[in-house]
Design a protein around this motif. Structure first.
Motif, mmCIF file in Angstrom:
data_model
loop_
_atom_site.group_PDB
_atom_site.id
_atom_site.type_symbol
_atom_site.label_atom_id
_atom_site.label_comp_id
_atom_site.label_asym_id
_atom_site.label_seq_id
_atom_site.Cartn_x
_atom_site.Cartn_y
_atom_site.Cartn_z
ATOM 1 N N ASN A 141 0.838 -1.198 0.000
ATOM 2 C CA ASN A 141 0.000 0.000 0.000
ATOM 3 C C ASN A 141 0.872 1.247 0.000
ATOM 4 O OD1 ASN A 141 0.362 1.080 2.882
ATOM 5 N ND2 ASN A 141 -0.188 -1.065 3.241
ATOM 6 N N THR A 142 0.270 2.368 -0.390
ATOM 7 C CA THR A 142 1.020 3.630 -0.441
ATOM 8 C C THR A 142 1.130 4.294 0.926
ATOM 9 O OG1 THR A 142 -1.000 4.804 -1.048
ATOM 10 C CG2 THR A 142 0.439 4.097 -2.852
ATOM 11 N N GLU A 143 0.224 3.956 1.833
ATOM 12 C CA GLU A 143 0.235 4.589 3.155
ATOM 13 C C GLU A 143 1.545 4.342 3.889
ATOM 14 O OE1 GLU A 143 -2.390 2.623 2.110
ATOM 15 O OE2 GLU A 143 -3.724 4.290 1.638
ATOM 16 N N LEU A 144 2.068 3.129 3.754
ATOM 17 C CA LEU A 144 3.329 2.813 4.421
ATOM 18 C C LEU A 144 4.463 3.679 3.865
ATOM 19 C CD1 LEU A 144 4.903 1.121 6.460
ATOM 20 C CD2 LEU A 144 5.204 -0.605 4.678
ATOM 21 N N ILE A 145 4.501 3.859 2.574
ATOM 22 C CA ILE A 145 5.543 4.680 1.950
ATOM 23 C C ILE A 145 5.415 6.132 2.409
ATOM 24 C CG2 ILE A 145 6.490 5.475 -0.254
ATOM 25 C CD1 ILE A 145 5.136 2.856 -1.441
ATOM 26 N N ASP A 146 4.187 6.613 2.454
ATOM 27 C CA ASP A 146 3.927 7.993 2.875
ATOM 28 C C ASP A 146 4.300 8.255 4.331
ATOM 29 O OD1 ASP A 146 3.155 9.711 0.862
ATOM 30 O OD2 ASP A 146 1.074 9.035 0.892
ATOM 31 N N ALA A 170 -0.239 2.838 -8.240
ATOM 32 C CA ALA A 170 -0.168 3.879 -7.210
ATOM 33 C C ALA A 170 1.172 3.846 -6.482
ATOM 34 C CB ALA A 170 -1.320 3.719 -6.220
ATOM 35 N N ILE A 171 1.655 2.653 -6.165
ATOM 36 C CA ILE A 171 2.946 2.521 -5.474
ATOM 37 C C ILE A 171 4.077 3.043 -6.356
ATOM 38 C CG2 ILE A 171 4.656 0.850 -4.640
ATOM 39 C CD1 ILE A 171 2.257 -0.809 -3.549
ATOM 40 N N VAL A 172 4.085 2.646 -7.629
ATOM 41 C CA VAL A 172 5.143 3.086 -8.544
ATOM 42 C C VAL A 172 5.101 4.604 -8.708
ATOM 43 C CG1 VAL A 172 5.959 3.009 -10.941
ATOM 44 C CG2 VAL A 172 5.372 0.880 -9.760
ATOM 45 N N ALA A 173 3.908 5.173 -8.878
ATOM 46 C CA ALA A 173 3.787 6.624 -9.059
ATOM 47 C C ALA A 173 4.305 7.377 -7.831
ATOM 48 C CB ALA A 173 2.337 7.000 -9.346
ATOM 49 N N LEU A 174 3.918 6.933 -6.641
ATOM 50 C CA LEU A 174 4.372 7.599 -5.421
ATOM 51 C C LEU A 174 5.889 7.475 -5.260
ATOM 52 C CD1 LEU A 174 3.820 9.110 -2.785
ATOM 53 C CD2 LEU A 174 3.341 6.889 -1.723
ATOM 54 N N CYS A 175 6.403 6.304 -5.549
ATOM 55 C CA CYS A 175 7.852 6.104 -5.417
ATOM 56 C C CYS A 175 8.626 6.968 -6.411
ATOM 57 C CB CYS A 175 8.200 4.631 -5.581
ATOM 58 S SG CYS A 175 7.735 3.634 -4.149
ATOM 59 N N LYS A 176 8.129 7.086 -7.620
ATOM 60 C CA LYS A 176 8.800 7.954 -8.594
ATOM 61 C C LYS A 176 8.797 9.396 -8.091
ATOM 62 C CE LYS A 176 8.553 5.232 -12.751
ATOM 63 N NZ LYS A 176 9.831 4.638 -12.452
ATOM 64 N N GLN A 177 7.684 9.827 -7.536
ATOM 65 C CA GLN A 177 7.574 11.179 -6.985
ATOM 66 C C GLN A 177 8.577 11.391 -5.854
ATOM 67 O OE1 GLN A 177 3.640 12.066 -5.487
ATOM 68 N NE2 GLN A 177 4.458 13.611 -4.122
ATOM 69 N N LYS A 178 8.771 10.376 -5.018
ATOM 70 C CA LYS A 178 9.680 10.473 -3.865
ATOM 71 C C LYS A 178 11.108 10.044 -4.204
ATOM 72 C CE LYS A 178 6.604 9.887 0.063
ATOM 73 N NZ LYS A 178 7.316 10.396 1.212
ATOM 74 N N LYS A 179 11.353 9.706 -5.478
ATOM 75 C CA LYS A 179 12.682 9.272 -5.932
ATOM 76 C C LYS A 179 13.146 8.003 -5.213
ATOM 77 C CE LYS A 179 14.208 13.737 -7.595
ATOM 78 N NZ LYS A 179 13.249 14.739 -7.388
ATOM 79 N N ILE A 180 12.228 7.062 -5.099
ATOM 80 C CA ILE A 180 12.504 5.754 -4.498
ATOM 81 C C ILE A 180 12.483 4.709 -5.610
ATOM 82 C CG2 ILE A 180 11.619 3.982 -2.923
ATOM 83 C CD1 ILE A 180 10.248 6.259 -1.338
ATOM 84 N N GLN A 181 13.481 3.838 -5.639
ATOM 85 C CA GLN A 181 13.483 2.757 -6.626
ATOM 86 C C GLN A 181 12.426 1.720 -6.257
ATOM 87 O OE1 GLN A 181 17.666 1.428 -6.759
ATOM 88 N NE2 GLN A 181 17.520 1.997 -8.918
ATOM 89 N N THR A 182 11.799 1.128 -7.273
ATOM 90 C CA THR A 182 10.787 0.099 -7.048
ATOM 91 C C THR A 182 11.267 -1.241 -7.582
ATOM 92 O OG1 THR A 182 9.723 0.757 -9.128
ATOM 93 C CG2 THR A 182 8.816 1.671 -7.078
#
Length: 153
Positions: free
Chosen positions: A70-75, A107-119
């Motif tokens: 989920n994206t909540e954990l990344i956020d 959603a996870i990939v989009a958020l990670c790209k925004q935060k500059k995190i590799q997926t």
């Protein structure tokens, strides 16, 4: 210490928030070319985990969240704290079968790209799944494809 390869150490979030274990780990891995792959357990305080990750990050380690679904954990983590997100394998395996899995991965990939995190798309087990993951623009891929015979040499 005898290899130039980067090593990965898989830990639970409870491992990092345990003071005695964390102190030992810092002495053992500080300043080394190591990825800490952290599996978040919901019973772990996010605040304690964030603090622990910040300390390990200061030691020069690469931080990966493992089994993310989920994206909540990344956020929950400040920008720059997490370097890699490994997406939960059952989401990847169901990319072409389940619209919900596809939506979650996008959603996870989009958020990670925004935060500059590799997926990382994990548990790839078929060519069609690899192709679906490539379409979503994951950065890295992990798994085995057994669909086609390969020589052992």
């Amino acid at each position: 210490e005898q290899t130039t390869l980067r090593l990965a150490l898989n830990l639970s979030s409870k491992d990092l928030t345990n003071e005695a274990y964390s102190t030992f780990l810092k002495r053992l891995v500080g300043g080394k070319n190591i990825v800490l792959e952290i599996q978040y357990e919901k019973s772990t305080s996010l605040e304690l985990l964030r603090n622990a990750i910040e300390e390990f990050k200061k030691l020069g380690l690469i931080i990966a969240l493992d089994n993310v679904d989920n994206t909540e954990l990344i956020d929950a983590f400040a920008d720059g704290l997490i370097d890699i997100v490994k997406v939960r394998g059952d989401l990847i395996r169901n990319l072409s079968l389940d619209a919900s899995a596809l939506f979650t991965c996008k959603a996870i990939v989009a958020l990670c790209k925004q935060k500059k995190i590799q997926t990382v798309a994990t548990q790839l087990n078929a060519q069609t799944i690899l192709e679906a993951a490539q379409e979503l623009e994951f950065d890295l891929f992990q798994g085995y494809i057994f669909e086609q015979p390969h020589t052992l040499t």
